[in-house]
Design an enzyme around this catalytic site. Structure first.
Site, PDB file in Angstrom:
ATOM      1  N   HIS A  63      64.203  37.142  83.107  1.00 48.33           N
ATOM      2  CA  HIS A  63      63.168  36.703  84.046  1.00 48.33           C
ATOM      3  C   HIS A  63      63.204  35.180  84.121  1.00 48.33           C
ATOM      4  CE1 HIS A  63      61.288  40.722  84.274  1.00 48.33           C
ATOM      5  NE2 HIS A  63      61.767  40.839  83.047  1.00 48.33           N
ATOM      6  N   ASP A 306      66.113  40.766  78.273  1.00 47.77           N
ATOM      7  CA  ASP A 306      64.751  40.831  78.817  1.00 47.77           C
ATOM      8  C   ASP A 306      63.981  39.537  78.497  1.00 47.77           C
ATOM      9  OD1 ASP A 306      62.637  41.745  80.297  1.00 47.77           O
ATOM     10  OD2 ASP A 306      62.031  43.317  78.901  1.00 47.77           O
TER      11      ASP A 306
END
Ligand SMILES: [Zn+2]
Ligand SMILES: [Zn+2]
Length: 426
Positions: A63, A306
């Site tokens: 992200h 992640d």
């Protein structure tokens, strides 16, 4: 044209099954020669004696918070963290503000990456408009704009009919659907894994079944549509069993896990440190062991980070109000070394495959291989070096790591992207 000679490093390349100390000569953006005693005096020399050289690491799942939250991360800072962690390619998830659900935002990410990124950035677009789980995005024009997969990560596609159409539609374009598998109604406000530890700590639990019912449903739909399904951040033994059986039956499903799911279990939450609060949550020791075995037997194909940056102000909220997520780009290599290579006796070949050739195959890129003529994306790892993850050292704009101020073993010595040195340890 720039020339680099990497001298006498142990090259480990899972794609060509190569594991030997050699010299690698890079000319321009490509690997020109691999061999012994390449006496090229003009080139810049990197002495890699005692170091490990691998194809550039590829992260399928991070992200970057860009557009939307420059206080937490940008494409520039996130890619700086990536190269510091040895990643030469990263795939960024679409839950930005606004989300990556149209060509305009994809063009923004790609142009911003071209301007400021230190590594390759491959955008993943949202499956549904505004990530609402209702109306599918324009897959065709998004693929044409450069996205490599579709995901509503952060949320599960709750409507099975929508997911069915997404799998059918993505199949036409030859790209995978990446599912964040957690049934909202079962998670039901869960703060950590549901089990003995959550009961003892008095925190609301999120059961393993929340993840498993979605994985079971998605596998059925992937079989029914013959679509390409990729399961994100697998964290439970039950999910591993479901995926293993599907693969045994010949289904073309792929899966990833993250370092925190093989390095940590839910006992870490006893500190109430919000840096251990992730989604899916850290599971039981039995689940952790199952994740390791799934990596060993290939049920789980990839190790992704992640990487989820959050501001200190948000992470300092009381446990139930703090957001889910930890940063991970800069600690993946030391966690892999400590947990898989040192404790679990994995070979370097096995773990590097899960971080290079396997993710490259999933996004359909000709990366993750070291051979003459290939793109010169390389990672040089010092497997012995001890270092401390201090806030000053972290390249990510956010510092929400459970390993903050901890001593780690194994670091990235240099990262080369397209024949250019984008990071060196010194
Ligand atoms: Zn997710
Ligand atoms: Zn994610």
């Amino acid at each position: 044209m720039s020339e680099i000679l990497i001298r006498n490093g142990r090259l480990i390349d899972p794609k060509t099954k190569f594991d030997e100390a050699v010299d690698i000569f890079i000319s321009g953006t490509k690997i020109a020669k691999i061999g012994r005693n390449l006496g090229l005096t003009e080139a810049k020399v990197i002495n890699a004696h005692g170091l490990i050289v691998t194809p550039g690491l590829i992260d399928l799942h991070c992200h970057l918070r860009d557009p939307g939250r420059p206080d937490e991360e940008t494409i520039e800072t996130g890619s700086a963290a990536a190269v510091a962690g040895g990643f030469t390619s990263i795939c960024c998830m679409p839950n930005t503000e606004p989300p990556l659900d149209n060509e305009g935002v994809v063009h923004y990410v790609l142009s911003e990456a071209a301007r400021s990124a230190r590594c390759r950035v491959f955008p993943i677009a949202a499956i549904t408009k505004r990530r609402e789980g209702k109306e599918i995005t324009e897959f065709g024009s998004l693929v044409q704009a450069g996205v490599k997969a579709f995901s509503d990560d952060g949320d599960t596609v709750a409507d099975a009919g929508v997911l069915r159409h997404a799998l059918e539609y993505a199949k036409i374009f030859g790209v995978p659907i990446m599912e964040h598998a957690l049934d909202k109604n079962l998670v039901h406000g869960g703060q950590m894994n549901e089990g003995l530890v959550s009961t003892r700590l008095g925190l609301t639990g999120s059961p393993t079944a929340a993840e498993e019912v979605i994985v079971a449903r998605d596998l059925l739909l992937a079989k029914f549509t013959n679509g390409r399904l990729h399961i994100c951040h697998v964290s439970t033994k039950g999910c591993v069993d479901l995926i293993r059986r599907a693969k045994q039956e010949g289904q073309s499903v792929t899966a990833e896990t993250c370092p925190h799911y093989f390095a940590l279990n839910d006992a870490a939450l006893e500190t109430y440190d919000t840096n251990f609060k992730v989604n899916p949550p850290l599971r039981s020791e039995e689940d952790r062991q199952a994740i390791i075995e799934a990596l060993r037997d290939g049920t789980i194909d990839c190790i992704a980070t992640d990487h989820a940056p959050h501001s200190a102000a948000e992470k300092e909220l009381e446990f139930c109000n703090a957001p889910f997520g930890m940063i991970g780009l800069e600690t993946a290599v030391p966690q892999v070394i400590a947990e898989l290579i040192q404790k679990e006796k994995f070979s370097w070949m096995e773990v590097i495959a899960a971080m290079t050739v396997h993710p490259a195959r999933i996004i359909g890129e000709h990366l993750g291989v070291v051979k003459p003529g290939a793109v010169a994306d390389l990672t040089i790892i010092n497997p012995e070096k001890k270092w401390r993850l201090t806030p000053e050292r972290i390249q990510s704009r956010s510092k929400n790591s459970p390993w903050l101020n901890k001593d780690l073993t194994g670091c990235v010595h240099a990262t080369i992207v397209g024949g250019e040195i984008k990071y060196t340890a010194e």
